[in-house]
Write an enzyme that holds these catalytic residues in place. Structure first.
Site, PDB file in Angstrom:
ATOM      1  CB  CYS A  89     -21.722 -19.097 -23.055  1.00 28.72           C
ATOM      2  SG  CYS A  89     -21.481 -20.436 -21.868  1.00 28.72           S
ATOM      3  CD  GLN A 157     -21.889 -25.937 -19.933  1.00 30.04           C
ATOM      4  OE1 GLN A 157     -20.690 -25.729 -20.074  1.00 30.04           O
ATOM      5  NE2 GLN A 157     -22.671 -25.128 -19.243  1.00 30.04           N
ATOM      6  CG  HIS A 339     -16.290 -19.393 -21.186  1.00 30.53           C
ATOM      7  ND1 HIS A 339     -16.952 -18.225 -21.524  1.00 30.53           N
ATOM      8  CD2 HIS A 339     -17.166 -20.413 -21.439  1.00 30.53           C
ATOM      9  CE1 HIS A 339     -18.163 -18.534 -21.970  1.00 30.53           C
ATOM     10  NE2 HIS A 339     -18.319 -19.838 -21.922  1.00 30.53           N
ATOM     11  CB  CYS A 369     -21.538 -23.320 -28.050  1.00 33.40           C
ATOM     12  SG  CYS A 369     -20.160 -23.491 -26.892  1.00 33.40           S
ATOM     13  N   GLY A 371     -25.960 -22.020 -23.793  1.00 35.99           N
ATOM     14  CA  GLY A 371     -26.942 -22.914 -23.208  1.00 35.99           C
ATOM     15  C   GLY A 371     -28.253 -22.899 -23.969  1.00 35.99           C
TER      16      GLY A 371
END
Length: 383
Positions: A89, A157, A339, A369, A371
């Site tokens: 991300c 997640q 996102h 945040c 991965g």
């Protein structure tokens, strides 16, 4: 060390799932803000040293180094190279870091940094299963080394967002109130015209189409949890969408040589990581690390962007660090604005830059945040 400046920043509007931008080819999606950036700054595109581009799930039409492809699709000079970065991300925030580091090192003078993600063309579920044969978020389950270190616990997640909500005592009702506020802030910003300067309209779309101004506590309360017995619903999570953003990073020498007027200075950049099973807690230690390295405190920062992958992430971050909500995601976050994974870092920075200018703030801090338990932090200084 040499300085790195943000000369300008521009993004596409964010297209919702099955929305206006769903039919735009990923190369054209990325090309759009790049072309707009070059036009706005008036810089000679042949003077650009590199294009550093963030994108996740580089399969299908996003494969083959989409950073290079997007530059060419924009009709820009063939002699300028491009590279694609995947830090999950945080890919396009990392792209900005790499661009700034190239400038700070003295090896580059003008770099286009940004990212794109066409989540309609390549849905996250399809990308996960195509690129990660063991299932959603689990490319490592065939690794003996991973199993020896972390066991065979599910890494997901949604599970992480639930764990964080539980640990920091964040209930479903609080997350839903946060989500309602995200949509309300984004709608107010849109109506006030605060996004206009940063958006280059595309395919007839002039504003973000992900915002749902009618979002209410009653409506969110009716949604089913993603995991049985859990508190996380689609209403408190970021949206799948399409988008792209680009920034021009320049050295002091390039600013003078090309007659540019920088809008901000990169004051600090760093990246840290935490437990990959918890996955989404990284912004907490990363922010602590960044502030310590920069010799700053929370009170020194005028505005913050902490990505709303799930409501519990920025809520736990604010709670742990003592960051007031009135300074965080002041024009809404990913719950309302979407996102587009590989583009979000550059989108956040574009919005943060404009918000600092609008409010007269000096320092802005951005984190998200990512991965693998990772988190980038960038502190910019408005000029």
């Amino acid at each position: 060390m040499a300085e790195a400046y943000i000369v300008d920043a521009v993004r596409t509007p964010i297209g919702r799932k099955k929305g206006t931008l769903a039919g735009v080819h990923p190369a054209d999606l990325g090309a759009h803000p790049i072309k707009a950036l070059i036009e706005r700054t008036g810089v000679d595109p042949k003077a650009v040293d590199d294009v550093v581009w963030g994108c996740c799930d580089t399969i299908g039409p996003q494969a083959g180094d989409i950073g290079r492809t997007a530059w060419l699709a924009a009709g820009l000079p063939e002699e300028v190279p491009g590279v694609t970065v995947d830090r999950q991300c945080g890919s396009s925030q990392q792209a900005v870091h790499f661009a700034a580091q190239g400038v700070m090192s003295g090896t580059q003078d003008l770099v286009v940094a940004g990212g794109s993600q066409a989540m309609n063309a390549i849905p996250i579920s399809a990308a996960m299963f195509a690129g990660q044969p063991y299932g959603f978020d689990s490319p490592f389950l065939g690794s003996a080394g991973w199993l020896a270190r972390y066991g065979d616990e599910e890494v997901n997640q949604i599970k992480s967002a639930e764990m964080i909500a539980d640990k920091w005592g964040i209930g479903r009702e609080a997350m839903e109130a946060f989500a309602v506020e995200s949509h309300a802030r984004a709608q107010r910003a849109t109506e006030a015209g605060w996004f206009k300067r940063e958006i280059a309209p595309l395919a007839g779309l002039e504003a973000d189409e992900t915002i749902r101004p009618a979002t209410s506590l009653e409506g969110l309360a009716a949604l089913k949890p993603v995991r049985e017995g859990g508190a996380v619903t689609a209403g408190v999570a970021s949206q799948n969408c399409d988008g792209a953003a680009a920034l021009l990073i320049a050295s002091e020498a390039a600013v003078k040589a090309h007659g540019l007027k920088p809008r901000a200075r990169i004051h600090h950049l760093s990246v840290r990581a935490a437990n990959p099973v918890w996955m989404l807690t990284g912004p907490i230690p990363a922010t602590q690390h960044a502030l310590a390295k920069a010799g700053m405190s929370i009170a020194d920062i005028d505005l913050f962007e902490c990505n709303e992958a799930f409501a519990s992430i920025p809520m736990a971050w604010m709670k742990e660090l003592g960051v007031p909500h009135e300074k965080v995601n002041v024009q809404g976050g990913a719950i309302a604005l979407g996102h587009p994974i590989g583009a979000t870092g550059a989108r956040l920075m574009t919005t943060l830059l404009n918000a600092l200018e609008r409010t007269g703030g000096r320092y802005g801090l951005q984190t998200m945040c990512e991965g693998g338990g990772q988190a980038n932090v960038t502190i910019i200084e408005r000029l």
